[in-house]
Design a protein around this motif. Structure first.
Motif, PDB file in Angstrom:
ATOM      1  N   THR A 190       0.370  -7.206   5.722  1.00 50.42           N
ATOM      2  CA  THR A 190       0.159  -8.490   5.062  1.00 50.42           C
ATOM      3  C   THR A 190       1.136  -8.678   3.905  1.00 50.42           C
ATOM      4  N   ARG A 191       1.903  -9.747   3.990  1.00 47.07           N
ATOM      5  CA  ARG A 191       2.885 -10.133   2.964  1.00 47.07           C
ATOM      6  C   ARG A 191       3.887  -9.023   2.626  1.00 47.07           C
ATOM      7  N   ALA A 192       4.055  -8.088   3.527  1.00 50.99           N
ATOM      8  CA  ALA A 192       5.083  -7.054   3.322  1.00 50.99           C
ATOM      9  C   ALA A 192       6.464  -7.690   3.381  1.00 50.99           C
ATOM     10  N   ALA A 245       4.003  -4.191   0.594  1.00 51.36           N
ATOM     11  CA  ALA A 245       5.019  -3.149   0.370  1.00 51.36           C
ATOM     12  C   ALA A 245       6.413  -3.729   0.590  1.00 51.36           C
ATOM     13  N   ASP A 246       7.400  -3.176  -0.076  1.00 53.28           N
ATOM     14  CA  ASP A 246       8.787  -3.608   0.093  1.00 53.28           C
ATOM     15  C   ASP A 246       9.469  -2.673   1.086  1.00 53.28           C
ATOM     16  N   LEU A 247       9.607  -3.170   2.312  1.00 52.15           N
ATOM     17  CA  LEU A 247      10.261  -2.417   3.393  1.00 52.15           C
ATOM     18  C   LEU A 247      11.584  -3.067   3.774  1.00 52.15           C
ATOM     19  N   ASN A 292       7.542   0.791  -3.031  1.00 52.52           N
ATOM     20  CA  ASN A 292       8.942   0.441  -2.822  1.00 52.52           C
ATOM     21  C   ASN A 292       9.519   1.422  -1.808  1.00 52.52           C
ATOM     22  N   LEU A 293       9.677   0.929  -0.566  1.00 51.72           N
ATOM     23  CA  LEU A 293      10.240   1.743   0.516  1.00 51.72           C
ATOM     24  C   LEU A 293      11.520   1.108   1.046  1.00 51.72           C
TER      25      LEU A 293
END
Length: 201
Positions: free
Chosen positions: A150-152, A132-134, A113-114
């Motif tokens: 990928t799928r970020a 990742a959550d950007l 979680n970023l």
């Protein structure tokens, strides 16, 4: 200066201990608590931190080499000018963490979680940000070449001037990005156009 070497710890509370400038070498910490702790300028090498709590901890100036922080909590932690080289950070939460001046060398930051992270102008080449959550992150002028995105989640992320060439962006919602001035390779440009309904031959 404290030194921990080739030891295993579980469920220990370190939140009141002064660990500044400590060295941690090939140790395993499982479900340990470091909340609001003093860990400035610590060095970890080949350590494993599993489900540990670093909420509010001071980790500024710390250096981590080939260590793993799996499903750890870094909410509101201070990671100013810290360095992570070839580290595995999967599933860790960096909400409201201070990461200005952080250095990431390669490594696996999948499922982290970023959200709202400030990573502008950072050299992030080759970092794995799989799912990742950007969202809302500031990635302006960041070097994201050859990253795995990928799928970020990049909803409302600022990518102006970022270098995305060679990055894997499969499953990324291009409509949610601000990419003015970003550098893309041919495949990314085609994916971007297709996301807006263009037919590309």
């Amino acid at each position: 200066m404290v030194q921990y070497q080739e030891q295993q710890y579980e469920g220990i509370n370190y939140s009141r201990e002064d660990l500044r400038e400590g060295e941690f070498i090939r140790c395993t910490f499982e479900r340990c608590t470091f909340t609001n702790g003093s860990l400035e300028e610590i060095m970890t090498s080949e350590c494993r931190f599993i489900e540990c709590d670093f909420q509010g901890a001071l980790l500024n100036g710390s250096i981590h080499t080939e260590s793993a922080f799996i499903n750890c909590n870094f909410i509101e932690a201070n990671l100013f000018v810290s360095k992570f080289s070839n580290c595995k950070m999967t599933g860790s939460d960096f909400s409201k963490a201070k990461i200005d001046g952080i250095t990431l060398v390669q490594g696996d930051w999948s499922y982290t979680n970023l959200r709202q992270a400030r990573l502008e102008k950072q050299d992030l080449r080759g970092v794995r940000f799989y799912e990742a959550d950007l969202s809302d992150a500031n990635l302006q002028k960041a070097d994201l070449r050859d990253c795995d995105l990928t799928r970020a989640i990049l909803a409302h992320a600022k990518l102006q001037g970022a270098d995305l060439r060679g990055a894997n962006m499969d499953g990324v919602d291009f409509k949610a990005l601000v990419v003015k001035g970003a550098r893309m390779d041919r495949d990314q440009a085609l994916s971007f156009l297709r996301s807006y309904g263009a037919k590309v031959d």
